[in-house]
Each structure stands twice: as C-alpha cells, then as structure tokens.
Design a protein around this motif. Sequence first.
Motif, PDB file in Angstrom:
ATOM      1  N   ASN A 142       0.833  -1.205   0.000  1.00 50.62           N
ATOM      2  CA  ASN A 142       0.000   0.000   0.000  1.00 50.62           C
ATOM      3  C   ASN A 142       0.867   1.253   0.000  1.00 50.62           C
ATOM      4  OD1 ASN A 142      -2.241   1.671   0.148  1.00 50.62           O
ATOM      5  ND2 ASN A 142      -2.538   1.383   2.326  1.00 50.62           N
ATOM      6  N   ALA A 180       0.164   4.475   4.988  1.00 49.43           N
ATOM      7  CA  ALA A 180      -0.132   3.043   4.861  1.00 49.43           C
ATOM      8  C   ALA A 180      -0.173   2.358   6.218  1.00 49.43           C
ATOM      9  CB  ALA A 180       0.918   2.383   3.963  1.00 49.43           C
ATOM     10  N   GLY A 237      -3.330   2.443   8.225  1.00 51.96           N
ATOM     11  CA  GLY A 237      -4.398   1.541   7.799  1.00 51.96           C
ATOM     12  C   GLY A 237      -4.034   0.096   8.082  1.00 51.96           C
ATOM     13  N   HIS A 272      -6.927  -1.536   0.632  1.00 49.63           N
ATOM     14  CA  HIS A 272      -7.067  -0.292  -0.112  1.00 49.63           C
ATOM     15  C   HIS A 272      -7.696  -0.576  -1.467  1.00 49.63           C
ATOM     16  CE1 HIS A 272      -3.078  -2.037  -0.834  1.00 49.63           C
ATOM     17  NE2 HIS A 272      -3.067  -1.455  -2.013  1.00 49.63           N
ATOM     18  N   ARG A 273      -8.295   0.457  -2.031  1.00 59.35           N
ATOM     19  CA  ARG A 273      -9.111   0.292  -3.239  1.00 59.35           C
ATOM     20  C   ARG A 273      -8.282   0.065  -4.487  1.00 59.35           C
ATOM     21  NH1 ARG A 273     -11.162  -0.855  -7.020  1.00 59.35           N
ATOM     22  NH2 ARG A 273     -13.183  -0.319  -7.932  1.00 59.35           N
TER      23      ARG A 273
END
Length: 469
Positions: free
Chosen positions: A382, A425, A428, A432-433
């Motif tokens: 990410n 990153a 989170g 992630h999308r």
Amino acid sequence: MAISVFDLFSIGIGPSSSHTVGPMRAAQRFAAGLVEGQLAEATADLQVDVYGSLAATGKGHGTFTAVLLGLEGFEPDRILPEQVEERLEDIAASGTLRLAAELGARKDLSYSVEDMVQRPLTILPRHTNGIRFQALDASGGVLLDETYYSVGGGFIVRDGDEEAAAAELDEVNEEIPYPFTTAARLLEHCHASEMGIADVMLANELTYRSREEIRAGLLHIWEVMEQCKDSAIAREGLLPGGLKVRRRAPDWHERLSKEDKDRDPRYWQEWVNLVALAVNEENATGGRVVTAPTNGAAGIIPAVMFYATHYLPGIDYATGEDKEEIIVRFLLAAAAVGVLYKEQASISGAEVGCQGEVGSASSMAAAGLAEVLGGSPAQVENAAEIAMEHNLGLTCDPIGGLVQIPCIERNAIGASKAVNAAKMALMGDGEHRVSLDEVIVTMRETGKDMSDKYKETAMGGLAVNVVEC
C-alpha cells in the motif's frame, strides 16, 4: 538470473543512468566483443550513431563522453571520478581514443565526440535510447555491427538478444523459490510462506549469493550513498554545465548542524531534504553515485534511509547492529518493488517520463520504510502504491538537458512523499481500493500517451519555457 537487488542498486557515475551509465556499459560491451573476436587490432575506424533521447540530451547528460570511456573499456561501476577527468582531458587534447585499452587489447584511433553522428529525431523501434556501433577495417569493411538500447537504470539490451533474454528469465524463474513479476504474486508468496517482502526478496537472492555476501554488498551500497552525500556537502560553488546552479548542500548542512545539534525529530524533513539534494548535486557533478533505481532519482532512497536510520522509535543506533539490519531490510523491500516496475513498466525517463524515475524511486523508498517500520506485506504494498499514485503523469523536462532543474529539488519532494506514503499506509490495515499493480500499469500507459516533448528530450515544459542563461 532474475532481477537482483544489485541490479537495481548499482554503483556508477553521474549524471544519468540511462544516458551516461547505460551508454558507457554498451560501449564497453561492444569493445569487449571486438577483443573476444580478435578484431580490435584490425579496427581502423569507428562509426557511432546516437539516436532519439540519447542524442537530444546527450551533451548535458554526458552521453558522448561516456561512450568514449566505454570504448576504452571502462565500466561505470569501476571507474573513479579522477579517471574520468584524466581520460577525457587526454582524449580532448590528443584526439586519440585508446580502443579497448582497459581490456588488454589497446588500439589507438583518431576519434572524439565530434566524430559521433547524432540523430535526435530518429527513434529506433525498440526504445528511444538507441545507439549503434560499427567497427571498420582499413578498407571500410564492417568488422562488427551492434545496436544497443539503454532502457533505464543502467540496464542495456543488445538488439537481437530479446528472445534469448526472455528464455533465460523463464529458466531462472524456475530456479528461484519465489518468482514474481506482479505485486499480487509477491503478496501470495508472503501469505503462503508467512514471510515479509524483504524476506521473500532475500530468499531469491540466496539462490545466487550467500547471506554474508548479500549483507556485505547491501551495506557497501549504503556506504557509497553516504560517501556521495558527504562529498556533496564538502563541495562549494556552482554545478557544471552552464546553468550556474549554486550548490546548496554545504550551506544547508552548516545551518542544520547549528540549529539541530541533537537530532530533534521536528527537523526530520529538513535533513531528508538535505540528503536528497546533496546526493543529486553530486550526481549532477558527474560524481560516484548509486543508481537507485536511476541516477536522476538517486537521492530519494538515501534520503529516506537517512530518516530510517535516525528517526525510528525504539532503535538503539549506538550498537550498529540495529542500524545495519534496517539498511539491509530497507534495500531488500525497496528492490522487490523495483522489480515490479522493471517487469511491468519502465524506469526510463525517456520512455515514460519522470514518473518512471522519481515516481519509481519514491514508491520503492516508501516500501522500504514501511518494511522497517514493521508494516505487513499488505501495508508495504500500500505504501508503494500511494507513493506512485501521486507521481502519475510526472514529466521529464530538464532545462538544458542537465540533471539539475527540476531534477535535484524533485528528489527532495519525492523523498518526503515516500515518508508520508509509508506513514499513511501504516495508519491503515493494508486494505485499499487501488492496487500497486493497477498503478504500475497506469504509469506505463500514461507514459505511452505522454508527448515525447516531456520525455527527456528537453523539447517541452521547463526546458523550453525557462531561459537557460
């Protein structure tokens, strides 16, 4: 073998991996071919044609002089800056090239930069960075004729070798324990083996080198990065090339050393900026640098590694062991992401713009930092994705064809983006999308659509809108 960490981080000279290191490497390989075929002595003349972006910005990037050094047999990772100056001064004064001298088969020829044929508007099919070498005998007959492409990061490909190289890669991928060309496959390996991204990259490297050799090699890479920074800090005055760009690293270092004597964390960004600027000022000087993964973006990874080795919580830097482990894991994780850009897209500014250089380096640095901050494989991926996503579309438009404006400051911005991407990153959980693979493909397609004016030709952008003198 598959792309190694030591392919992505190689030692060479500035100012450009694709326009200086690659052409020197190609010329050296051509000279080696003459020696192997016992053709050097019979060579009476040379014909060197330089195409596309190599010709368009060759003077500012040191392409033509690098070719001369390569034809003499010098290799970019072995030649020292003082040797560069000595040989180029001698060639300019005497007009004599010592063909293959460093390869044990010296043949003196009357040849200089002025004898090269520059074809900036001619693009060869394989890549915009093309160069053709022909060795001629006394009657004008062709002894050896080879065309090379400098495809970014110092990597070169000889015309006609593509199929053999692809077959070799397929064979190698059967040897290494965790072959990957996509982030998705890399993450699958991490999940199945319960290893981190750095561990997967290390396992593949162990196919060819011992653990001790890998560790020593990576620490040497870091040492050269540090030497590069230190050399720049000691230099004062103007950068070469005619733009009269003032070196900022010495003054910045002096000021920061006075203001931040105890490495106060609030000064981290100033130090990161300094390291990035210093390394790229040394690169612009033609000094010894680490291609990471290119010379034009060589300051980003050293700058983010400086952050990693000075500002991570809970690390005892005094022992040296923790620091060395950070360096090794950082470079392994960064290299794993670098493999993805080499396999799926490009790290050549002449092919995809600066998104392939500064963007790739920022992405690699973000991955390395996330790794040593304890990120999971998903968080590391990410971090790399975030850094590249916000470099998409970045053009390569150096003023005067020199790797100075906007390149030097761009490294500092790219390093700060990498630090921020890693921190984002880690806030989170790795979900992630947009995937890293999707961003890499987007970068590749964006590069294809980008006008050639903005791909290291000095024909658009800042290169034409800013007066050089």
